[in-house]
Design an enzyme around this catalytic site. Structure first.
Site, PDB file in Angstrom:
ATOM      1  N   CYS A   2       4.914   6.870  -1.167  1.00 16.40           N
ATOM      2  CA  CYS A   2       6.359   6.800  -1.339  1.00 16.40           C
ATOM      3  C   CYS A   2       7.061   7.559  -0.225  1.00 16.40           C
ATOM      4  CB  CYS A   2       6.747   7.373  -2.694  1.00 16.40           C
ATOM      5  SG  CYS A   2       5.747   6.741  -4.040  1.00 16.40           S
ATOM      6  N   ARG A  27       6.737   1.989   3.592  1.00 16.57           N
ATOM      7  CA  ARG A  27       5.692   2.622   2.796  1.00 16.57           C
ATOM      8  C   ARG A  27       5.529   1.957   1.428  1.00 16.57           C
ATOM      9  NH1 ARG A  27       4.226   7.665   4.877  1.00 16.57           N
ATOM     10  NH2 ARG A  27       3.695   8.542   2.865  1.00 16.57           N
ATOM     11  N   TRP A  76       7.141   4.514  -5.811  1.00 20.96           N
ATOM     12  CA  TRP A  76       6.220   3.434  -6.155  1.00 20.96           C
ATOM     13  C   TRP A  76       5.604   3.806  -7.493  1.00 20.96           C
ATOM     14  CZ3 TRP A  76       0.672   2.329  -4.228  1.00 20.96           C
ATOM     15  CH2 TRP A  76       0.358   0.981  -4.444  1.00 20.96           C
ATOM     16  N   ASN A 102       5.384  12.856  -4.462  1.00 21.78           N
ATOM     17  CA  ASN A 102       4.419  11.804  -4.154  1.00 21.78           C
ATOM     18  C   ASN A 102       3.066  12.255  -4.673  1.00 21.78           C
ATOM     19  OD1 ASN A 102       6.365  10.356  -2.842  1.00 21.78           O
ATOM     20  ND2 ASN A 102       5.625  10.782  -0.776  1.00 21.78           N
ATOM     21  N   GLY A 103       2.333  11.360  -5.322  1.00 21.12           N
ATOM     22  CA  GLY A 103       1.023  11.715  -5.832  1.00 21.12           C
ATOM     23  C   GLY A 103       0.916  11.484  -7.326  1.00 21.12           C
ATOM     24  N   GLU A 493     -11.018  -9.624   8.506  1.00 25.78           N
ATOM     25  CA  GLU A 493      -9.671  -9.134   8.806  1.00 25.78           C
ATOM     26  C   GLU A 493      -8.660 -10.272   8.807  1.00 25.78           C
ATOM     27  OE1 GLU A 493      -6.431  -6.659   9.942  1.00 25.78           O
ATOM     28  OE2 GLU A 493      -8.295  -6.380   8.815  1.00 25.78           O
ATOM     29  N   LYS A 497      -5.359 -10.361   6.372  1.00 26.48           N
ATOM     30  CA  LYS A 497      -3.983 -10.518   6.835  1.00 26.48           C
ATOM     31  C   LYS A 497      -3.281 -11.622   6.056  1.00 26.48           C
ATOM     32  CE  LYS A 497      -3.403  -7.510   8.342  1.00 26.48           C
ATOM     33  NZ  LYS A 497      -4.518  -6.620   8.459  1.00 26.48           N
ATOM     34  N   GLU A 500      -2.684 -10.569   2.335  1.00 27.24           N
ATOM     35  CA  GLU A 500      -1.722  -9.475   2.221  1.00 27.24           C
ATOM     36  C   GLU A 500      -0.282  -9.972   2.253  1.00 27.24           C
ATOM     37  OE1 GLU A 500      -3.091  -5.308   4.156  1.00 27.24           O
ATOM     38  OE2 GLU A 500      -3.086  -6.980   5.549  1.00 27.24           O
ATOM     39  N   HIS A 516     -25.482 -20.602   0.888  1.00 24.92           N
ATOM     40  CA  HIS A 516     -25.895 -19.781  -0.247  1.00 24.92           C
ATOM     41  C   HIS A 516     -24.764 -19.610  -1.267  1.00 24.92           C
ATOM     42  CE1 HIS A 516     -29.716 -18.823   1.605  1.00 24.92           C
ATOM     43  NE2 HIS A 516     -29.074 -18.585   2.744  1.00 24.92           N
ATOM     44  N   LYS A 622       2.121   1.289   2.714  1.00 25.77           N
ATOM     45  CA  LYS A 622       1.574   1.498   4.048  1.00 25.77           C
ATOM     46  C   LYS A 622       0.516   2.589   4.056  1.00 25.77           C
ATOM     47  CE  LYS A 622       1.289   0.865   8.490  1.00 25.77           C
ATOM     48  NZ  LYS A 622       0.633  -0.351   8.995  1.00 25.77           N
TER      49      LYS A 622
END
Length: 627
Positions: A2, A27, A76, A102-103, A493, A497, A500, A516, A622
């Site tokens: 956050c 974020r 968040w 935050n946390g 990757e 992308k 996301e 397989h 983020k």
């Protein structure tokens, strides 16, 4: 995770805070709030709103706030729904003290029961609210004992009772023009200027006001006033923290005419790679220079193996780096998800080198893995984009990527900068271990120096093609990405992308594993992206290419729709597949840095076409600062 921004000084407080929170929107958040103070002992003025920051600005427009000090937060949700009541800042019973956090407070239920029994009234579903009431109770107990205490001492006593992770900003109208900051886990930065001080959860939140930054370590507390900043530990002992001058130009954190930060950051990759290599190798001597490395060369040369821990995109760069290091240095490399490292009961080896890869340098799981490596006796090296971040401070050496601020949640330029740093490390280790002579080193460095121009060519010549491909594939429900060898992590990757930012299900897979299981998925509706480049000078690359062509034929035989990423001059592949994206040739170990660029562009244009929030995908943040 956050955003936190606080300010003490002569400027108008509300614009400073709102502007800072706006710069931290990347974020991820689902509600926002602000508290400002003025006169002594008057209740603090608080405004909050669910949703985006614009909702809070509408509230402030209808009912303006003003004061000489204040703090804001974008939340968040972890405990409680994203509602106005649950948004930060949170108050104590008097309304004179507020907390942003935050946390996660893991023992909040136990503390809440205790505080409720002492008469405190709770009005939210959050764990954060108990912190405000806990500080209030500490002050009450001190007054009853006949020894009133200042806010900073109350905070010290309160945080000792918290279990979990926290970055805190606290202020009270009983002590105007003062903010207390505390850290145990999530990041906190402190900025200073002429007669002013700032607190933020990340540098971009205050970079437009000051480049003079302190980074708090775990167990640090800061007392911010107009006169300056004092640092102590949680016991009240004075400590010193190094002032860091941030070199980023604030304009780098702006969109610069691009529609989205992500697109800007994709186009910034040539510069990010150049900045990461700048001053780190010599084409005359063939030597690599890693100046922030405090581990002697002889210890690096004698390492028995390397254990890499990372998360998300950084994990994909770690997998790619494994191929680089093992090939150039002939040194065994293990790669772990940082979130899993501690739970596999790793075997101690004091001669193993720990390598942590993280864009922010504050990822909670990566920090936990690093501390486990250190506890097992390993020295650690950090690859990180943020100078002074926790992972670098706790490491025995750091390789900063110098990619500049990355605002888009989906990482792009940080990824290619990490690959660049890993290649430099692989070169260094190869030289130290006697596996690379000067001639070979110089040849590889020349290839690396040509890489930014090749990526610029892809951006200029293939962006329109990727945008056109998006018109054909934006309605797909699933994607499959295939690669072999060092190209398999790039398939992972590319899939990440896409999922996301477009919310399309996508999966990366080793091309040779298709028979397989995944072959069962192929039909005329499934787009399959295949990495089919080749390095003509590398026999192993040519064999990989031939095997990949066989995999492509397996897909087309089942009516799958193939998008191939291939090397310029390869006309054969065009006869086999529906779409080909050609990229410039490169040596096998560096071709992944070029291959990923069209995959980033394809994901971006598909997401835009689907109307998705490219820079702030739903449910993502983020910097993941809780486990």
């Amino acid at each position: 995770m956050c955003g936190i921004v606080g300010y003490v000084g002569p400027k108008k407080v509300v614009p400073v805070i709102i502007e800072g929170l706006r710069r931290l929107e990347y974020r991820g958040y689902d509600s926002a709030g602000i508290a400002v103070g003025n006169a002594v002992n008057e209740p603090l003025q608080v405004s909050r709103a669910p949703g985006k920051l614009g909702n809070l600005e509408s509230v402030l427009a209808a009912k303006p706030l003003d004061g000489t000090f204040g703090i804001g937060h974008t939340r968040w949700a972890t405990h409680g729904r994203p509602t106005e009541e649950n948004a930060h800042p949170h108050r104590d019973c008097t309304g004179r003290l507020v907390v942003v956090h935050n946390g996660i407070v893991e023992n909040y239920l136990e503390l809440k029961r205790e505080l409720t029994a002492q008469g405190h009234k709770f009005v939210t579903e959050t764990d954060t609210e108990i912190i405000a009431h806990l500080i209030e109770q500490v002050e009450k107990d001190a007054e009853k004992a006949g020894s009133p205490i200042l806010l900073e001492e109350a905070v010290r006593r309160a945080v000792k009772r918290l279990t979990g992770a926290f970055a805190l900003g606290i202020l009270t109208s009983a002590e105007p023009d003062k903010i207390i900051a505390a850290r145990s886990g999530p990041p906190v930065v402190i900025g200073v200027g002429e007669g002013e001080a700032f607190i933020a959860s990340d540098v971009p939140g205050i970079l437009h006001h000051t480049r003079d930054i302190y980074f708090l370590a775990d167990g640090d507390m800061a007392i911010l006033t107009r006169a300056g900043v004092q640092f102590t530990d949680f016991e009240g002992n004075p400590i010193e923290r190094k002032l860091t001058r941030i070199a980023w130009d604030p304009i780098q954190a702006e969109k610069g005419g691009y529609k989205h930060f992500m697109l800007k950051e994709i186009w910034e990759q040539p510069r990010a790679i150049r900045d990461t290599t700048l001053g780190r190798f010599s084409l005359d001597s063939g030597k690599v220079f890693l100046g922030e490395m405090d581990i002697p060369d002889e210890e690096l040369a004698s390492a028995s193996s390397i254990n890499i821990a990372a998360c998300g995109t950084s994990w994909h760069s770690a997998l790619t780096g494994k191929y680089m290091i093992e090939r150039l240095a002939r040194l065994p490399v293990d790669v772990d998800y940082a979130s899993e490292y501690r739970y596999r009961n790793p075997i101690p080896d004091r001669n193993a080198l720990g390598l942590l890869i993280t864009q922010s340098g504050e990822t909670a799981d990566t920090l936990a893995a690093q501390r486990e490596m250190i506890a097992l006796g390993s020295k650690t090296v950090a690859i990180c984009n943020v100078v002074g971040a926790m992972v670098a401070r706790e490491a025995h050496g750091a390789i900063y990527t110098h990619a500049g601020p990355e605002i888009g949640v989906a990482s792009t330029k940080a990824f290619t900068a990490q690959l660049t740093a890993l290649f430099l490390l692989a070169l260094k280790l190869g030289q130290l271990r006697g596996r690379l002579d000067k001639e070979k080193s110089v040849a590889l460095m020349e290839e690396l120096s040509r890489l930014p121009a090749k990526i610029e060519e892809v951006l200029k010549t293939r962006s329109a093609q990727c945008e056109e491909l998006a018109t054909h594939f934006s309605t797909a429900r699933d994607f499959l990405y295939l690669g072999r060898g060092i190209h398999f992590p790039i398939a992972l990757e590319g899939a990440l992308k896409l999922k996301e930012i477009s919310y399309i299900h996508a999966e990366g897979y080793p091309a040779g594993e298709m028979k397989h299981g995944p072959n069962a998925l192929i039909d005329e509706t499934l787009p399959v992206v295949v990495l089919a480049t080749r390095d003509e000078a590398d026999p192993a690359s040519k064999l990989r290419y031939e095997k990949t062509l066989s995999n492509i034929q397996e897909v087309t035989a089942r009516s799958g729709r193939v998008i191939a990423v291939a090397t310029e001059g390869d006309d054969t592949i065009g006869t086999l597949v529906e779409h080909v994206i050609h990229i410039p040739p490169a040596t096998e170990l560096l071709s992944p840095l070029i291959e990923i660029v069209p995959l980033q562009l394809l994901a971006y244009y598909i997401a835009v076409r689907r109307g998705c929030d490219v820079d702030q995908p739903r449910n993502l943040a983020k910097s993941v600062t809780v486990e």
